[in-house]
Scaffold this motif. Structure first.
Motif, PDB file in Angstrom:
ATOM      1  N   GLU A 453      -6.511   4.488 120.557  1.00 34.83           N
ATOM      2  CA  GLU A 453      -5.542   5.485 120.096  1.00 34.83           C
ATOM      3  C   GLU A 453      -6.228   6.830 119.944  1.00 34.83           C
ATOM      4  OE1 GLU A 453      -2.579   4.642 117.194  1.00 34.83           O
ATOM      5  OE2 GLU A 453      -3.037   2.502 117.154  1.00 34.83           O
ATOM      6  N   GLY A 454      -5.595   7.849 120.515  1.00 27.16           N
ATOM      7  CA  GLY A 454      -6.109   9.203 120.362  1.00 27.16           C
ATOM      8  C   GLY A 454      -7.376   9.476 121.134  1.00 27.16           C
ATOM      9  N   GLU A 525       0.721   5.963 126.071  1.00 29.60           N
ATOM     10  CA  GLU A 525       0.181   6.407 124.786  1.00 29.60           C
ATOM     11  C   GLU A 525       1.270   6.941 123.872  1.00 29.60           C
ATOM     12  OE1 GLU A 525      -2.268   7.260 121.706  1.00 29.60           O
ATOM     13  OE2 GLU A 525      -2.943   6.264 123.544  1.00 29.60           O
TER      14      GLU A 525
END
Length: 669
Positions: A453-454, A525
């Motif tokens: 994530e990210g 995402e």
């Protein structure tokens, strides 16, 4: 069942003219008035008391002046509809007056004196007075998940907003008529209430109107359940003991002491939730036989047998069920969008109970709509966690796995009993073979890497599972972790073939599908934690690039959620030196049927720079597009499903398409 409604005022010879008409209008349209009152009343009353208060508000509407609104008369009273409308008959004005009084009384429940309890005293004529029902709890029949979500949303807005919504959608009043009625009912800012009601209804008034007319908001068609029998028995015994003590002592002091020391106190904690039907009894949990999945036409979570080392741990199951019904104050609760956080209405099905990653974990399935995960630390230190996920209409692929344990970097899954083979692969490495994934005797996988994530989207791990041949032969499919309990099913629709019929989505395990997902995987995402059920990549067009011998792909990536609404990304994938070069997102549409079986046509456009430095507007449509035209600062047209027009960089344009069946459509972005 003693039911004692508040007495109506006796109408004698000196009764005000029009009272009989008002009474007739009230009796004739009693159900719709009670529904309006129920909607306006504060949900904090609880469903039982809210039902009684709605009937009381309507019955008390004859306690006083039953005149229509000043000036506007019966403006907005709907035309006759299946015998449920006052229409234009002699009771129209009387109905408007009764309706005003119902709204006024219902709004007064939000202005009750502190000892009622409440905040601001209401006029004595409007003070709440409800019918008495002993030994039973009344509540409307449950609607669907959408109705429940609407009820939750309405609980967060003030009573005047709920009243405005009912007047606009149930009573079909205009905005002006609604504002006038609310003003006469004592609302300080009726215009703000009408605007807020319009915001709650959104753009789909018909859908919200249907939900408001459903059983969820109908206090005339109710279900009954006994009240807390143990509490009633305790109170009766306490009352009898108090009377004996009073008689023996000869004074009131002993009675006072008995009451003060808990004579009427419930034997359960205040936070304890009473659920009918034994839904919180571990002994009543549903347990599927181990081999039933191979002998049923319903291959979903209902076919999962219970697994894990603590399926017979009654205390653990009691804590899990109790926390589901009434989450502790320190519990961490997460939900996927559109999932109800309510106690089970019937005994749920046990899917798993065991220890994993330092936690005791329990998984339940409530019979059709939700999966609930309960986890508590084995050390006894820390707070429990509850995760609610919507899984209605799951199938072989979407009911193939559930996350049992998850960290920031990896997750472990409980696989469906029909999964015969499990592997992992990286969507950003389409040429690499799948790697074996270990599974223990309970069906728990080894740790599976999660998409970061990210981060920089350097990899996108997925599981490739294969169903048992007892279900379907040679059926492999992909699922990926987007942060919810149930992983997301990934599919692929190939590009159209010349003269071939329209293609259907298929499993994304072939070379063409994996190559396409390598270009678009990073777009996943933005779909994390949004309750996504499945994502399909549809290569809806292939376009020759002007001045080159290359061709570009147009892809519509559609994410379908468990609650229904979808999100669409239209992406343009031009030739690239890297097989994982990201496609360009041309359009991002939410809450749309585009690129689904209910929205089978799509057209889109994009600015593109050729290798020679020239700028173009490129446009492409799906197989049913007959002609494409661009308008704006760029103009041009071409027959067929693709178009390329020279255009300055950054020029504005709009794409329109003509379909083979004579219809038209505009670009997705």
């Amino acid at each position: 069942m003693p039911l004692h409604p508040s007495p109506l005022r006796i109408l004698g010879h000196g009764a005000r003219p029009g009272v009989k008409e008002a009474e007739a209008a009230l009796v004739e349209h009693y159900p719709r008035l009670v529904r309006l009152a129920y909607l306006t009343l504060p949900p904090s009353l609880g469903r039982h008391r809210r039902v009684l208060a709605a009937h009381a508000a309507v019955q008390r509407a004859l306690h006083g002046d039953a005149r229509p609104l000043s000036g506007s008369g019966a403006e907005g009273v709907p035309a006759p509809r299946s015998g449920d409308s006052p229409g234009d008959g002699p009771h129209t004005a009387a109905y408007a007056g009764v309706r005003l009084r119902v709204v006024r009384i219902s709004l007064a429940y939000g202005r009750r004196p502190r000892w009622w309890p409440g905040r601001v005293p209401a006029p004595s004529a409007l003070r709440p007075s409800v019918p008495v029902v002993r030994g039973l709890r009344l509540f409307p029949r449950a609607g669907g998940m959408d109705e429940f979500a609407l009820d939750r949303a309405l609980a967060d807005v003030p009573a005047p907003v709920r009243a405005a919504l009912g007047l606009r959608l149930l009573e079909s009043l205009s905005d002006d008529g609604t504002r006038a009625l609310l003003a006469e009912a004592g609302v300080g800012d009726p215009a703000a209430s009408v605007r807020a009601a319009a915001h709650v209804a959104g753009n789909d008034h018909d859908r919200v109107r249907r939900m408001l007319r459903s059983d969820e908001f109908d206090p005339c068609t109710v279900q009954t359940r006994p009240s807390d029998l143990l509490r009633r028995r305790h109170r009766v015994r306490a009352g009898a003991a108090a009377l004996v003590l009073l008689a023996v002592s000869g004074g009131g002091l002993a009675l006072s002491a008995d009451a003060g020391t808990g004579g009427s106190r419930s034997p359960f904690p205040a936070s304890r939730v009473t659920v009918p039907g034994g839904a919180l009894d571990p002994a009543a949990l549903l347990r599927t036989a181990p081999g039933q999945w191979a002998d049923t036409s319903r291959v979903d979570f209902s076919a999962w047998p219970p697994r894990g080392g603590r399926t017979d741990d009654r205390k653990l199951l009691e804590r899990a069920l109790g926390s589901w019904a009434g989450p502790p104050a320190d519990a961490t609760v997460t939900t996927t969008p559109g999932t109800a956080v309510v106690p089970p209405a019937q005994p749920p099905r046990l899917l798993f109970a065991g220890e994993l990653g330092g936690e005791a974990v329990v998984l339940f399935h409530d019979g059709g709509v939700r999966v609930v995960r309960y986890a508590e630390p084995l050390s006894g230190k820390g707070s429990p966690a509850l995760d609610f996920a919507r899984v209605d209409d799951a199938d072989v692929t979407t009911a193939a796995a559930l996350a049992v344990s998850r960290t920031a970097a990896s997750a472990r899954y409980l696989l469906a009993p029909w999964v015969a083979e499990s592997t992992t692969r990286d969507l950003l490495a389409p040429d690499m073979p799948a790697r074996a994934l270990g599974v223990d005797g309970d069906g728990i996988t080894a740790s599976v890497p999660r998409p970061e994530e990210g981060g920089g989207c350097l990899s996108w791990p997925v599981m490739q599972l294969r169903s048992s041949e007892r279900i379907v032969e040679k059926h492999a499919f992909l699922v990926t972790d987007l942060g919810d309990i149930a992983p997301v099913h990934l599919t692929h629709t190939p590009k159209p073939g010349a003269g071939a019929p329209a293609r259907q989505p298929r499993e994304a395990t072939g070379p063409e599908a994996l190559t396409g997902w390598a270009r678009t995987a990073c777009s996943l995402e933005g779909l994390r934690h949004s309750g996504v059920r499945a994502v399909n990549n549809w290569q809806f067009a292939e376009q020759p690039l002007p001045g080159t011998r290359s061709r570009a792909d147009w892809v519509c990536t559609r994410a379908d959620t468990w609650s229904g609404p979808g999100r669409v990304l239209v992406q343009f994938a031009e030739p690239a030196t890297s097989p994982t070069a990201r496609a360009e997102v041309v359009s991002d549409r939410r809450n749309t049927a585009l690129c689904s079986r209910f929205g089978q046509h799509v057209v889109a456009g994009v600015h593109w720079r050729s290798p020679t430095g020239s700028w173009y507007v490129l446009a492409a449509g799906s197989r049913a597009v007959k002609r494409i035209e661009v308008a704006g600062s760029v103009r041009g047209g071409a027959d067929g499903p693709t178009l390329a027009v020279r255009a300055p960089r950054g020029s504005s344009f709009r794409v329109d398409a003509e379909l083979r069946d004579g219809g038209t459509m505009s670009s997705a972005g």
